[in-house]
Design a protein around this motif. Structure first.
Motif, PDB file in Angstrom:
ATOM      1  N   ALA A 184       0.848  -1.192   0.000  1.00  0.00           N
ATOM      2  CA  ALA A 184       0.000   0.000   0.000  1.00  0.00           C
ATOM      3  C   ALA A 184       0.883   1.242   0.000  1.00  0.00           C
ATOM      4  CB  ALA A 184      -0.936   0.005   1.210  1.00  0.00           C
ATOM      5  N   ASP A 185       0.258   2.364  -0.329  1.00  0.00           N
ATOM      6  CA  ASP A 185       0.965   3.644  -0.373  1.00  0.00           C
ATOM      7  C   ASP A 185       0.048   4.712   0.211  1.00  0.00           C
ATOM      8  OD1 ASP A 185       2.795   5.663  -0.920  1.00  0.00           O
ATOM      9  OD2 ASP A 185       2.214   5.849  -3.021  1.00  0.00           O
ATOM     10  N   VAL A 186       0.608   5.576   1.056  1.00  0.00           N
ATOM     11  CA  VAL A 186      -0.136   6.720   1.585  1.00  0.00           C
ATOM     12  C   VAL A 186       0.539   7.976   1.053  1.00  0.00           C
ATOM     13  CG1 VAL A 186      -0.912   7.964   3.629  1.00  0.00           C
ATOM     14  CG2 VAL A 186      -0.808   5.470   3.662  1.00  0.00           C
ATOM     15  N   ARG A 187      -0.213   8.779   0.301  1.00  0.00           N
ATOM     16  CA  ARG A 187       0.346   9.972  -0.336  1.00  0.00           C
ATOM     17  C   ARG A 187      -0.334  11.235   0.188  1.00  0.00           C
ATOM     18  NH1 ARG A 187       0.033   8.225  -6.725  1.00  0.00           N
ATOM     19  NH2 ARG A 187       0.931   6.130  -6.520  1.00  0.00           N
ATOM     20  N   ARG A 188       0.441  12.312   0.240  1.00  0.00           N
ATOM     21  CA  ARG A 188      -0.134  13.622   0.526  1.00  0.00           C
ATOM     22  C   ARG A 188      -0.806  14.136  -0.748  1.00  0.00           C
ATOM     23  NH1 ARG A 188       2.302  16.894   4.800  1.00  0.00           N
ATOM     24  NH2 ARG A 188       3.829  15.684   5.972  1.00  0.00           N
TER      25      ARG A 188
ATOM     26  N   GLY B  44      -5.083  16.200   2.047  1.00  0.00           N
ATOM     27  CA  GLY B  44      -4.932  15.276   3.168  1.00  0.00           C
ATOM     28  C   GLY B  44      -3.992  14.146   2.811  1.00  0.00           C
ATOM     29  N   PHE B  45      -4.299  12.958   3.292  1.00  0.00           N
ATOM     30  CA  PHE B  45      -3.488  11.770   3.025  1.00  0.00           C
ATOM     31  C   PHE B  45      -4.388  10.711   2.393  1.00  0.00           C
ATOM     32  CE2 PHE B  45      -1.293  13.989   6.386  1.00  0.00           C
ATOM     33  CZ  PHE B  45       0.041  13.887   6.016  1.00  0.00           C
ATOM     34  N   VAL B  46      -3.962  10.207   1.240  1.00  0.00           N
ATOM     35  CA  VAL B  46      -4.763   9.257   0.464  1.00  0.00           C
ATOM     36  C   VAL B  46      -4.109   7.883   0.519  1.00  0.00           C
ATOM     37  CG1 VAL B  46      -5.596   8.637  -1.838  1.00  0.00           C
ATOM     38  CG2 VAL B  46      -5.719  11.017  -1.056  1.00  0.00           C
ATOM     39  N   LEU B  47      -4.905   6.872   0.881  1.00  0.00           N
ATOM     40  CA  LEU B  47      -4.441   5.494   0.929  1.00  0.00           C
ATOM     41  C   LEU B  47      -4.752   4.801  -0.387  1.00  0.00           C
ATOM     42  CD1 LEU B  47      -3.391   2.960   2.483  1.00  0.00           C
ATOM     43  CD2 LEU B  47      -5.764   2.613   3.237  1.00  0.00           C
ATOM     44  N   ARG B  48      -3.723   4.170  -0.964  1.00  0.00           N
ATOM     45  CA  ARG B  48      -3.887   3.395  -2.191  1.00  0.00           C
ATOM     46  C   ARG B  48      -3.411   1.969  -1.927  1.00  0.00           C
ATOM     47  NH1 ARG B  48      -4.471   6.837  -6.693  1.00  0.00           N
ATOM     48  NH2 ARG B  48      -4.244   9.033  -6.116  1.00  0.00           N
ATOM     49  N   SER B  49      -4.229   0.995  -2.284  1.00  0.00           N
ATOM     50  CA  SER B  49      -3.849  -0.411  -2.167  1.00  0.00           C
ATOM     51  C   SER B  49      -3.183  -0.835  -3.463  1.00  0.00           C
ATOM     52  CB  SER B  49      -5.086  -1.268  -1.889  1.00  0.00           C
ATOM     53  OG  SER B  49      -4.726  -2.627  -1.752  1.00  0.00           O
ATOM     54  N   ILE B  50      -1.933  -1.297  -3.389  1.00  0.00           N
ATOM     55  CA  ILE B  50      -1.193  -1.651  -4.601  1.00  0.00           C
ATOM     56  C   ILE B  50      -0.763  -3.115  -4.618  1.00  0.00           C
ATOM     57  CG2 ILE B  50      -0.383   0.694  -5.042  1.00  0.00           C
ATOM     58  CD1 ILE B  50       2.204   0.053  -3.674  1.00  0.00           C
ATOM     59  N   GLY B  51      -0.993  -3.834  -3.527  1.00  0.00           N
ATOM     60  CA  GLY B  51      -0.591  -5.234  -3.450  1.00  0.00           C
ATOM     61  C   GLY B  51      -1.666  -6.169  -3.959  1.00  0.00           C
ATOM     62  N   ALA B  52      -1.242  -7.353  -4.398  1.00  0.00           N
ATOM     63  CA  ALA B  52      -2.191  -8.325  -4.944  1.00  0.00           C
ATOM     64  C   ALA B  52      -3.121  -8.889  -3.878  1.00  0.00           C
ATOM     65  CB  ALA B  52      -1.425  -9.466  -5.615  1.00  0.00           C
ATOM     66  N   SER B  53      -2.685  -8.903  -2.615  1.00  0.00           N
ATOM     67  CA  SER B  53      -3.498  -9.523  -1.571  1.00  0.00           C
ATOM     68  C   SER B  53      -4.499  -8.568  -0.937  1.00  0.00           C
ATOM     69  CB  SER B  53      -2.591 -10.126  -0.482  1.00  0.00           C
ATOM     70  OG  SER B  53      -1.641  -9.187  -0.039  1.00  0.00           O
ATOM     71  N   GLY B  54      -4.522  -7.311  -1.362  1.00  0.00           N
ATOM     72  CA  GLY B  54      -5.575  -6.398  -0.926  1.00  0.00           C
ATOM     73  C   GLY B  54      -5.333  -5.757   0.432  1.00  0.00           C
ATOM     74  N   THR B  55      -6.037  -4.648   0.659  1.00  0.00           N
ATOM     75  CA  THR B  55      -5.935  -3.877   1.896  1.00  0.00           C
ATOM     76  C   THR B  55      -7.339  -3.615   2.405  1.00  0.00           C
ATOM     77  OG1 THR B  55      -3.922  -2.796   1.093  1.00  0.00           O
ATOM     78  CG2 THR B  55      -5.067  -1.728   2.924  1.00  0.00           C
ATOM     79  N   LYS B  56      -7.510  -3.639   3.733  1.00  0.00           N
ATOM     80  CA  LYS B  56      -8.797  -3.324   4.336  1.00  0.00           C
ATOM     81  C   LYS B  56      -8.718  -1.973   5.030  1.00  0.00           C
ATOM     82  CE  LYS B  56     -10.628  -7.974   5.088  1.00  0.00           C
ATOM     83  NZ  LYS B  56     -11.150  -8.928   6.100  1.00  0.00           N
ATOM     84  N   LEU B  57      -9.795  -1.212   4.920  1.00  0.00           N
ATOM     85  CA  LEU B  57      -9.915   0.067   5.610  1.00  0.00           C
ATOM     86  C   LEU B  57     -11.168  -0.002   6.464  1.00  0.00           C
ATOM     87  CD1 LEU B  57      -8.879   2.964   6.019  1.00  0.00           C
ATOM     88  CD2 LEU B  57     -10.302   3.655   4.085  1.00  0.00           C
ATOM     89  N   ASN B  58     -10.957   0.116   7.785  1.00  0.00           N
ATOM     90  CA  ASN B  58     -12.074  -0.018   8.727  1.00  0.00           C
ATOM     91  C   ASN B  58     -12.837  -1.321   8.498  1.00  0.00           C
ATOM     92  OD1 ASN B  58     -11.425   2.534   9.826  1.00  0.00           O
ATOM     93  ND2 ASN B  58     -12.633   3.551   8.246  1.00  0.00           N
ATOM     94  N   ARG B  59     -12.056  -2.409   8.330  1.00  0.00           N
ATOM     95  CA  ARG B  59     -12.543  -3.784   8.195  1.00  0.00           C
ATOM     96  C   ARG B  59     -13.220  -4.079   6.857  1.00  0.00           C
ATOM     97  NH1 ARG B  59     -15.002  -5.302  14.217  1.00  0.00           N
ATOM     98  NH2 ARG B  59     -13.113  -4.750  15.394  1.00  0.00           N
ATOM     99  N   GLN B  60     -13.222  -3.113   5.943  1.00  0.00           N
ATOM    100  CA  GLN B  60     -13.831  -3.333   4.637  1.00  0.00           C
ATOM    101  C   GLN B  60     -12.758  -3.351   3.553  1.00  0.00           C
ATOM    102  OE1 GLN B  60     -17.127  -4.024   4.289  1.00  0.00           O
ATOM    103  NE2 GLN B  60     -17.191  -3.883   6.538  1.00  0.00           N
ATOM    104  N   PRO B  61     -12.842  -4.295   2.596  1.00  0.00           N
ATOM    105  CA  PRO B  61     -11.844  -4.316   1.514  1.00  0.00           C
ATOM    106  C   PRO B  61     -11.876  -3.020   0.718  1.00  0.00           C
ATOM    107  CG  PRO B  61     -13.131  -6.351   1.562  1.00  0.00           C
ATOM    108  CD  PRO B  61     -13.807  -5.405   2.504  1.00  0.00           C
TER     109      PRO B  61
END
Length: 265
Positions: A146-150, A154-171
């Motif tokens: 994942a990557d967090v960019r300014r 604000g700060f934007v979260l991007r999921s870049i991995g094949a296995s996925g990222t959850k935000l507040n328990r949601q994919p």
């Protein structure tokens, strides 16, 4: 007349659609505020105006709130945040408008279990490889997860991995502007986003590991069910070894008992 302004630069809007971005196909091309080639679209139909992201990956906010794929109505005085730019939507020709850049200030990702805080930079990569700013040593984490960019104020979260990222328990399905207290789940690690200075019992994270000995980062990423299978195999192996040890102790005890019985006769 209707206008968009950024810094001292203005662009007059007429009936129709205007693509704002850094690419050659953008009707208003800006290359100095970190926009996507086509970042957002402003539509004007008479006195009605609206905005929408030009693509699923483009993040844009109006007055601090992220705009999703649907069109968002614009009113006089709205502030549009995209890339590092801060735009003004106005029905009157504006003068110099604040700053060209939009600086979100400080941000942190806090690992509450480990008691450490990671300060966020312009771009903060998270993953298993040692070259990441935040290293997640979990076999189910991607090397670059994942990557967090300014951006967008604000700060934007991007999921870049094949296995996925959850935000507040949601994919995660698309890049998301983080809000105070958001919980980011990467593999089995949880990172809490905050713009508040971490308390005294939370220490700054140590520097990333050396890339030279990054054996864990070079291993293939395991799926979560693969980790479960490995753990089951490990438990089965431990159980087999315990049975072997127990059987050995029984044989030894039997031998000792036999020797004592023979020697005592």
């Amino acid at each position: 007349m209707t206008w968009l302004a950024i810094g001292t630069t203005t662009h007059e809007l007429r009936d129709g659609d205007v693509i704002v971005g850094s690419g050659f196909d953008a009707q208003w091309r800006l290359t100095s505020v970190d926009l996507a080639p086509a970042h957002f679209v402003v539509s004007l139909r008479g006195s009605d105006a609206s905005l929408k992201p030009a693509s699923r990956d483009a993040v844009v906010a109006v007055n601090g709130e992220q705009v999703q794929n649907a069109s968002h109505p614009l009113v006089d005085g709205d502030v549009i945040l995209a890339g590092t730019g801060r735009f003004l939507f106005s029905h009157a020709l504006p003068g110099a408008f604040a700053s060209r850049d939009s600086n979100p200030g400080l941000g942190y990702l806090v690992d509450d279990d480990a008691g450490v805080a990671h300060a966020l930079g312009p771009s903060t990569l998270i993953g298993r490889a040692a070259s990441n700013a935040i290293i997640v040593r979990d076999p189910t984490a991607s090397r670059f997860h994942a990557d967090v960019r300014r951006e967008a104020g604000g700060f934007v979260l991007r999921s870049i991995g094949a296995s996925g990222t959850k935000l507040n328990r949601q994919p995660m399905k698309s890049p998301t502007l983080l809000a105070e207290g958001d919980q980011i789940e990467i593999a089995f690690s949880v990172l809490r986003f905050t713009t508040l200075t971490p308390p005294g019992d939370i220490v700054p994270a140590p520097p990333p590991h050396s890339i030279a000995n990054d054996a864990a980062g070079r291993r293939p990423t395991l799926a979560a069910d693969g980790v479960v299978a490995v753990e089951k195999a490990n438990r089965a192996g431990r159980a087999a070894r315990l049975i072997q040890i127990t059987a050995g102790l029984v044989v030894i005890a039997a031998g000792c008992a036999t020797w004592w019985w023979v020697s005592s006769r």
